[in-house]
Design an enzyme around this catalytic site. Structure first.
Site, short mmCIF file in Angstrom:
data_model
loop_
_atom_site.label_atom_id
_atom_site.label_comp_id
_atom_site.label_asym_id
_atom_site.label_seq_id
_atom_site.Cartn_x
_atom_site.Cartn_y
_atom_site.Cartn_z
N ARG A 1 16.69 -0.61 -1.21
CA ARG A 1 17.75 -0.64 -0.20
C ARG A 1 17.86 -2.04 0.37
NH1 ARG A 1 18.24 3.15 5.23
NH2 ARG A 1 16.50 1.87 5.98
N ASP B 1 33.70 38.24 -6.33
CA ASP B 1 34.88 37.79 -7.08
C ASP B 1 34.69 36.33 -7.45
OD1 ASP B 1 35.33 36.52 -4.72
OD2 ASP B 1 37.35 37.30 -4.38
N GLU C 1 26.96 5.87 7.98
CA GLU C 1 26.17 6.15 9.19
C GLU C 1 26.78 5.56 10.45
OE1 GLU C 1 22.24 4.62 8.21
OE2 GLU C 1 23.10 3.16 6.85
N LYS D 1 0.83 -1.20 0.00
CA LYS D 1 0.00 0.00 0.00
C LYS D 1 0.87 1.26 0.00
CE LYS D 1 -3.84 1.95 2.56
NZ LYS D 1 -3.37 2.64 3.76
N HIS E 1 7.73 10.13 5.16
CA HIS E 1 6.27 10.25 5.17
C HIS E 1 5.84 11.16 4.02
CE1 HIS E 1 2.23 11.37 6.58
NE2 HIS E 1 2.27 10.27 7.33
N ASP F 1 21.50 6.39 13.01
CA ASP F 1 22.49 5.34 13.19
C ASP F 1 23.82 5.91 13.65
OD1 ASP F 1 21.69 2.55 12.60
OD2 ASP F 1 20.93 3.46 10.77
#
Ligand code: COA
Ligand code: MG
Length: 289
Positions: free
Chosen positions: A66, A269, A129, A16, A222, A155
């Site tokens: 992942r 500059d 991490e 979902k 989210h 982490d």
């Protein structure tokens, strides 16, 4: 390199949430098998992500998967389950050494050869991490297959025993180390997650701070966080206009033989020109120019 202003995670076993992510106009969708997935749901996440890669149209959003960290014992089954369905990229978390990147790079390359895909058509991003990961950034960032480094703040705080605060001052050194390593090797740098997903103002402040530090994008968890984050990593019209003026006036002043000149009471500059060019580059990458 595709724009990755916001990189949205969702647990890979949650069909979902994966389908919901397609409706959000987010730059980058990252279906997770690692820490967002319970230990007894890893197999479910693998088959659900494989199905999503085969059946769903991700439109303009990039589709990443992942895997679990190298050495977790899950990593090989994770990558084997999703690679045949050609994700746009693989994310390997908790990277601490070049060897671990080499492990992933070899597997991806052999899939590209086996399936006749263009070499490097499956991109690679890594999570840094841990304390060791930050110490080894120099070798990690040098890997030619990398697109970017994702800094995992939670982490990392756990790794060094830091207490997390709202202003993230305990992460300052590591965030700047990641940005610096990425800039040195032409990589994207993706900033920490803001876990309080109901606090839009706090998120905006942290995202703007990250953009100001030089990060190219931020991890989000989210749907509410997508728009705010993508805005923060898109140069504003005012910033673009100012950058353009600097570029134009710089050219004119060079012709007059002046290396430095004044614009609106400020000294301009070469370094300011370079910064202005970076703003225009980012605006172009975000489709805002
Ligand atoms: N990706 C896609 N859709 C998401 C989402 C996400 N990360 N998080 C929530 N949604 C969807 C919900 O399914 C819900 O959809 P609906 O309105 O169609 O029913 C809607 O957005 C509102 O969600 P909400 O009820 O506010 O949140 P929740 O209680 O369902 O979920 C979390 C809260 C934190 C559990 C959830 O946001 C999440 O799983 N985030 C990602 C966690 C993760 O991957 N962590 C590992 C990487 S750091
Ligand atoms: Mg992490």
């Amino acid at each position: 390199m595709p724009s990755r202003r916001a990189l949205l995670y969702m647990p890979g076993d949650d069909w979902k949430k994966i389908t919901k992510s397609l409706t959000l106009g987010v730059d980058c969708i990252c279906m997770d098998m690692e820490d967002g997935v319970a230990v007894n749901r890893k197999a479910e996440a693998r088959t659900t992500i494989a199905r999503a890669l085969q059946e769903l149209d991700f439109g303009k959003s990039e589709k990443l998967a992942r895997i679990n960290s190298v050495g977790s014992g899950w990593e090989r089954d994770d990558i084997d389950a999703v690679l045949p369905f050609h994700p746009d990229g693989i994310v390997i978390p908790k990277i601490e050494s070049l060897d671990q990147i080499e492990w992933g790079s070899k597997i991806i390359e052999s899939a590209e050869l086996k399936f006749g895909w263009r070499i490097s058509s499956v991109r690679m991003l890594v999570g840094v991490e841990t304390a060791k990961g930050i110490l080894n950034l120099k070798e990690i960032a040098s890997h030619p297959r990398l697109d970017g480094i994702i800094f995992g703040g939670e982490d990392f705080a756990a790794s060094i025993g830091a207490r997390r605060t709202r202003d993230a001052s305990e992460l300052l050194y590591a965030r700047q180390a990641v940005v610096t390593a990425c800039a040195a090797y032409g990589l994207q740098a993706i900033d920490i997650v803001y876990i309080d997903f109901k606090d839009a103002d706090g998120l905006r402040a942290e995202a703007e701070q990250g953009a100001g530090f030089g990060f190219s994008g931020k991890q989000v968890i989210h749907p509410n966080q997508v728009q705010v984050t993508q805005e923060a990593f898109t140069p504003s019209d005012a910033a673009i206009a100012e950058a353009r003026r600097i570029v134009e006036t710089f050219e004119a002043s060079q012709k007059e033989g002046k290396g430095a000149f004044a614009l609106d009471g400020k000294m301009i500059d070469m370094p300011l020109l370079k910064n202005a060019q970076k703003v225009l580059e980012r605006a172009r990458a975000a489709g805002n120019l």
